[in-house]
Write a protein that holds these residues in place. Structure first.
Motif, PDB file in Angstrom:
ATOM      1  N   ALA A   1      -2.052   6.453   3.027  1.00 51.77           N
ATOM      2  CA  ALA A   1      -1.360   5.158   2.987  1.00 51.77           C
ATOM      3  C   ALA A   1       0.089   5.314   2.532  1.00 51.77           C
ATOM      4  O   ALA A   1       0.949   4.498   2.869  1.00 51.77           O
ATOM      5  N   LEU A   2       0.370   6.379   1.778  1.00 45.69           N
ATOM      6  CA  LEU A   2       1.748   6.594   1.292  1.00 45.69           C
ATOM      7  C   LEU A   2       2.621   7.297   2.338  1.00 45.69           C
ATOM      8  O   LEU A   2       3.808   7.520   2.112  1.00 45.69           O
ATOM      9  N   ASN A   3       2.031   7.633   3.472  1.00 51.62           N
ATOM     10  CA  ASN A   3       2.759   8.384   4.488  1.00 51.62           C
ATOM     11  C   ASN A   3       3.365   7.440   5.535  1.00 51.62           C
ATOM     12  O   ASN A   3       2.865   7.320   6.642  1.00 51.62           O
ATOM     13  N   HIS A   4       4.452   6.774   5.173  1.00 53.40           N
ATOM     14  CA  HIS A   4       5.041   5.782   6.082  1.00 53.40           C
ATOM     15  C   HIS A   4       5.751   6.470   7.254  1.00 53.40           C
ATOM     16  O   HIS A   4       6.447   7.463   7.065  1.00 53.40           O
ATOM     17  N   PRO A   5       5.557   5.928   8.476  1.00 52.89           N
ATOM     18  CA  PRO A   5       6.115   6.625   9.641  1.00 52.89           C
ATOM     19  C   PRO A   5       7.643   6.605   9.739  1.00 52.89           C
ATOM     20  O   PRO A   5       8.230   7.534  10.298  1.00 52.89           O
ATOM     21  N   THR A   6       8.310   5.561   9.249  1.00 52.18           N
ATOM     22  CA  THR A   6       9.767   5.492   9.482  1.00 52.18           C
ATOM     23  C   THR A   6      10.627   5.349   8.226  1.00 52.18           C
ATOM     24  O   THR A   6      11.795   5.734   8.248  1.00 52.18           O
ATOM     25  N   TRP A   7      10.093   4.785   7.149  1.00 50.26           N
ATOM     26  CA  TRP A   7      10.929   4.535   5.967  1.00 50.26           C
ATOM     27  C   TRP A   7      10.440   5.365   4.778  1.00 50.26           C
ATOM     28  O   TRP A   7       9.247   5.566   4.604  1.00 50.26           O
ATOM     29  N   ASN A   8      11.383   5.768   3.918  1.00 46.85           N
ATOM     30  CA  ASN A   8      11.069   6.493   2.703  1.00 46.85           C
ATOM     31  C   ASN A   8      11.332   5.559   1.520  1.00 46.85           C
ATOM     32  O   ASN A   8      12.480   5.260   1.206  1.00 46.85           O
ATOM     33  N   MET A   9      10.266   5.069   0.870  1.00 47.79           N
ATOM     34  CA  MET A   9      10.451   4.002  -0.128  1.00 47.79           C
ATOM     35  C   MET A   9       9.585   4.271  -1.351  1.00 47.79           C
ATOM     36  O   MET A   9       8.821   5.223  -1.390  1.00 47.79           O
ATOM     37  N   GLY A  10       9.670   3.378  -2.351  1.00 54.18           N
ATOM     38  CA  GLY A  10       8.804   3.484  -3.531  1.00 54.18           C
ATOM     39  C   GLY A  10       7.334   3.291  -3.149  1.00 54.18           C
ATOM     40  O   GLY A  10       7.024   2.799  -2.062  1.00 54.18           O
ATOM     41  N   LYS A  11       6.428   3.694  -4.072  1.00 53.96           N
ATOM     42  CA  LYS A  11       4.993   3.696  -3.746  1.00 53.96           C
ATOM     43  C   LYS A  11       4.453   2.305  -3.434  1.00 53.96           C
ATOM     44  O   LYS A  11       3.697   2.113  -2.500  1.00 53.96           O
ATOM     45  N   LYS A  12       4.844   1.326  -4.270  1.00 58.79           N
ATOM     46  CA  LYS A  12       4.230   0.003  -4.122  1.00 58.79           C
ATOM     47  C   LYS A  12       4.570  -0.596  -2.760  1.00 58.79           C
ATOM     48  O   LYS A  12       3.688  -1.046  -2.024  1.00 58.79           O
ATOM     49  N   ILE A  13       5.827  -0.571  -2.388  1.00 63.14           N
ATOM     50  CA  ILE A  13       6.214  -1.156  -1.094  1.00 63.14           C
ATOM     51  C   ILE A  13       5.643  -0.336   0.070  1.00 63.14           C
ATOM     52  O   ILE A  13       5.363  -0.872   1.138  1.00 63.14           O
ATOM     53  N   THR A  14       5.398   0.955  -0.153  1.00 62.21           N
ATOM     54  CA  THR A  14       4.829   1.769   0.935  1.00 62.21           C
ATOM     55  C   THR A  14       3.382   1.349   1.197  1.00 62.21           C
ATOM     56  O   THR A  14       2.956   1.240   2.351  1.00 62.21           O
ATOM     57  N   ILE A  15       2.637   1.078   0.124  1.00 56.18           N
ATOM     58  CA  ILE A  15       1.266   0.565   0.322  1.00 56.18           C
ATOM     59  C   ILE A  15       1.333  -0.826   0.965  1.00 56.18           C
ATOM     60  O   ILE A  15       0.587  -1.133   1.905  1.00 56.18           O
ATOM     61  N   ASP A  16       2.263  -1.655   0.479  1.00 54.53           N
ATOM     62  CA  ASP A  16       2.422  -2.990   1.079  1.00 54.53           C
ATOM     63  C   ASP A  16       2.764  -2.900   2.565  1.00 54.53           C
ATOM     64  O   ASP A  16       2.422  -3.801   3.342  1.00 54.53           O
ATOM     65  N   SER A  17       3.444  -1.853   2.966  1.00 60.77           N
ATOM     66  CA  SER A  17       3.778  -1.695   4.387  1.00 60.77           C
ATOM     67  C   SER A  17       2.542  -1.286   5.183  1.00 60.77           C
ATOM     68  O   SER A  17       2.377  -1.693   6.329  1.00 60.77           O
ATOM     69  N   ALA A  18       1.665  -0.492   4.555  1.00 62.04           N
ATOM     70  CA  ALA A  18       0.450  -0.063   5.253  1.00 62.04           C
ATOM     71  C   ALA A  18      -0.495  -1.254   5.479  1.00 62.04           C
ATOM     72  O   ALA A  18      -1.146  -1.351   6.514  1.00 62.04           O
ATOM     73  N   THR A  19      -0.555  -2.182   4.501  1.00 59.47           N
ATOM     74  CA  THR A  19      -1.420  -3.369   4.671  1.00 59.47           C
ATOM     75  C   THR A  19      -0.674  -4.460   5.441  1.00 59.47           C
ATOM     76  O   THR A  19      -1.273  -5.439   5.865  1.00 59.47           O
ATOM     77  N   MET A  20       0.616  -4.319   5.552  1.00 59.28           N
ATOM     78  CA  MET A  20       1.538  -5.320   6.091  1.00 59.28           C
ATOM     79  C   MET A  20       1.680  -6.547   5.188  1.00 59.28           C
ATOM     80  O   MET A  20       2.216  -7.561   5.611  1.00 59.28           O
ATOM     81  N   MET A  21       1.230  -6.445   3.920  1.00 58.70           N
ATOM     82  CA  MET A  21       1.578  -7.493   2.970  1.00 58.70           C
ATOM     83  C   MET A  21       3.100  -7.527   2.813  1.00 58.70           C
ATOM     84  O   MET A  21       3.694  -8.588   2.603  1.00 58.70           O
ATOM     85  N   ASN A  22       3.716  -6.353   2.947  1.00 52.73           N
ATOM     86  CA  ASN A  22       5.178  -6.318   2.875  1.00 52.73           C
ATOM     87  C   ASN A  22       5.782  -7.294   3.889  1.00 52.73           C
ATOM     88  O   ASN A  22       6.706  -8.043   3.576  1.00 52.73           O
ATOM     89  N   LYS A  23       5.236  -7.304   5.105  1.00 49.08           N
ATOM     90  CA  LYS A  23       5.792  -8.215   6.117  1.00 49.08           C
ATOM     91  C   LYS A  23       5.476  -9.657   5.748  1.00 49.08           C
ATOM     92  O   LYS A  23       6.284 -10.558   5.965  1.00 49.08           O
ATOM     93  N   GLY A  24       4.284  -9.877   5.174  1.00 49.15           N
ATOM     94  CA  GLY A  24       3.942 -11.224   4.725  1.00 49.15           C
ATOM     95  C   GLY A  24       4.935 -11.708   3.675  1.00 49.15           C
ATOM     96  O   GLY A  24       5.426 -12.835   3.719  1.00 49.15           O
TER      97      GLY A  24
END
Ligand code: NDP
Ligand code: MG
Length: 374
Positions: free
Chosen positions: A189-212
């Motif tokens: 889940a921490l392996n984001h395909p395009t962005w290098n960010m902090g852990k919390k937002i990286t998990i949020d990107s995997a669930t797409m809560m970040n987009k929410g």
């Protein structure tokens, strides 16, 4: 005159990128103070390089013996420095809801807030917007999607904007068979395909809560109804977002996946300064693809839309429940697919209440934190 900048979260991904931008534009910006949570080592390195007047750790650290370093401990010092008359810009880049009060105080003191910490608007959007408007303080977005929209609307009248279209990479599990989602590890889940960010937002990107969160953030920043904000998957993360005008035109902002660009714009707006990112060529990109969002894969995004439609304190509960469940997932206490379940239960269990001031909001956040068990 150089602008004096305070960075909340200087040791994080946004904070370090901000320091790189400032390092390239020393003639325009000066660091007044740097703030972090507990990473004393990096904060002190940053002190020696940028020589701010003050550095602050919100957590006490007894190992630092060098008395020549102007180091203070505790949130009180953070609240004092963001109010100082000798500060022009506060970069709000803590991770999570801890940025709420310092961001509020910076806006109350009419500072420009360059806002990365989206949880501030998700949990306190109405109060934050009100304090900014009342004190004529600017909130300039750093989040790449909102920076894109902000750049696109510079040439448009509000009444001409029909829709905002936020792009999303889809994260690392865009193509994973749905039934395998419950098995995904923290490392995957921490392996984001395009962005290098902090852990919390990286998990949020995997669930797409970040987009929410970004949908909610966009409602407040651009004063738009939630139903006029659409999300589209764009795996290359080159188009950072778009606006659609009433006559059917789509205006987009494109660039590499590098936060230095939106950070620099938030600092220099309305001016544009010389680039701090490498040259970027569409010829190397070749393809730009788009896909519809599958809400069964990304239930957190659906929950965010629902929370914003309900309004009141629901987005705040969404945020606190997400914060807690992401921490538990990172600690390997719950599964990836438990995250939306915990949030859904919290949204169902905790009633909407009317909150009109910051101290009640902070109390409500504590209440929600205690109520949610992960
Ligand atoms: P990081 O986890 O990399 O950094 C967080 C920073 O905040 C660190 O400096 C950390 O200090 C500090 N911090 C964390 N908790 C506390 C606390 N309780 N009190 C004081 N300081 C604290 O996060 P990011 O830089 O990735 O993200 C920051 C914010 O920006 C988030 O809200 C995120 O959603 C948003 N954002 C980030 C993007 C990115 O590309 N990274 C893009 C768009 C938005 P320490 O190091 O000491 O723990
Ligand atoms: Mg973003």
């Amino acid at each position: 005159m150089r602008k004096k900048v305070v960075i909340l979260g200087s040791t994080g991904s946004i904070g370090r990128n901000t320091l790189e931008v400032i390092n390239l534009h020393k003639d325009r910006f000066q660091i007044k103070a740097l703030v972090a949570g507990s990473n004393a080592r990096l904060l002190i390195q940053q002190f020696y390089k940028f020589k701010p007047e003050l550095i602050i750790l919100t957590e006490k650290n007894n190992k630092i013996k060098d008395k020549s370093i102007p180091l203070k401990y505790g949130i009180e010092y953070v609240l004092d420095i963001v109010k100082s008359d000798d500060v022009d810009i506060v970069v709000s880049a803590f991770s999570g809801v801890c940025g709420l009060l310092p961001t509020y105080e910076a806006l109350k003191s009419a500072k420009r807030v360059a806002l990365a910490n989206k949880e501030v608007l998700v949990s306190g959007g109405k109060i934050i917007k009100e304090v900014a408007e009342k004190n004529k303080a600017e909130i300039i977005p750093i989040d790449s999607e909102h920076s894109a929209v902000f750049q696109c609307i510079q040439a448009e009248l509000k009444k001409n904007i029909e829709k905002i279209i936020l792009t999303a990479s889809g994260g690392p599990f865009r193509k994973l068979p749905l039934k395998k989602l419950k098995e995904v590890t923290v490392q995957q889940a921490l392996n984001h395909p395009t962005w290098n960010m902090g852990k919390k937002i990286t998990i949020d990107s995997a669930t797409m809560m970040n987009k929410g969160f970004e949908v909610i953030e966009a409602c407040y920043l651009f004063d738009m109804d939630v139903n006029k904000i659409e999300v589209v998957i764009h795996p290359q993360s080159i188009i950072h977002s778009l606006i659609e005008t009433v006559d059917g035109s789509l205006l987009a902002q494109l660039g590499p996946a590098d936060m230095k660009l939106p950070i620099q714009y938030a600092l220099s707006y309305p001016e544009r300064l010389k680039r701090s990112i490498p040259q970027f060529s569409l010829k190397e990109i070749k393809h730009l693809n788009f896909e519809e969002v599958d809400f069964a894969r990304y239930p957190c995004l659906k929950l965010a839309y629902e929370a914003m439609r309900e309004g009141g304190t629901k987005p705040c509960v969404l945020n606190v429940a997400n914060d807690k469940s992401v921490v538990s997932f990172l600690q390997k206490k719950i599964k990836f697919t438990d995250i939306p379940l915990i949030i859904e239960n919290a949204l169902a269990d905790i009633d909407n209440v009317v909150i009109t001031n910051i101290s009640d909001l902070l109390q409500f956040i504590d209440f929600v934190k205690n109520k949610i068990k992960t």
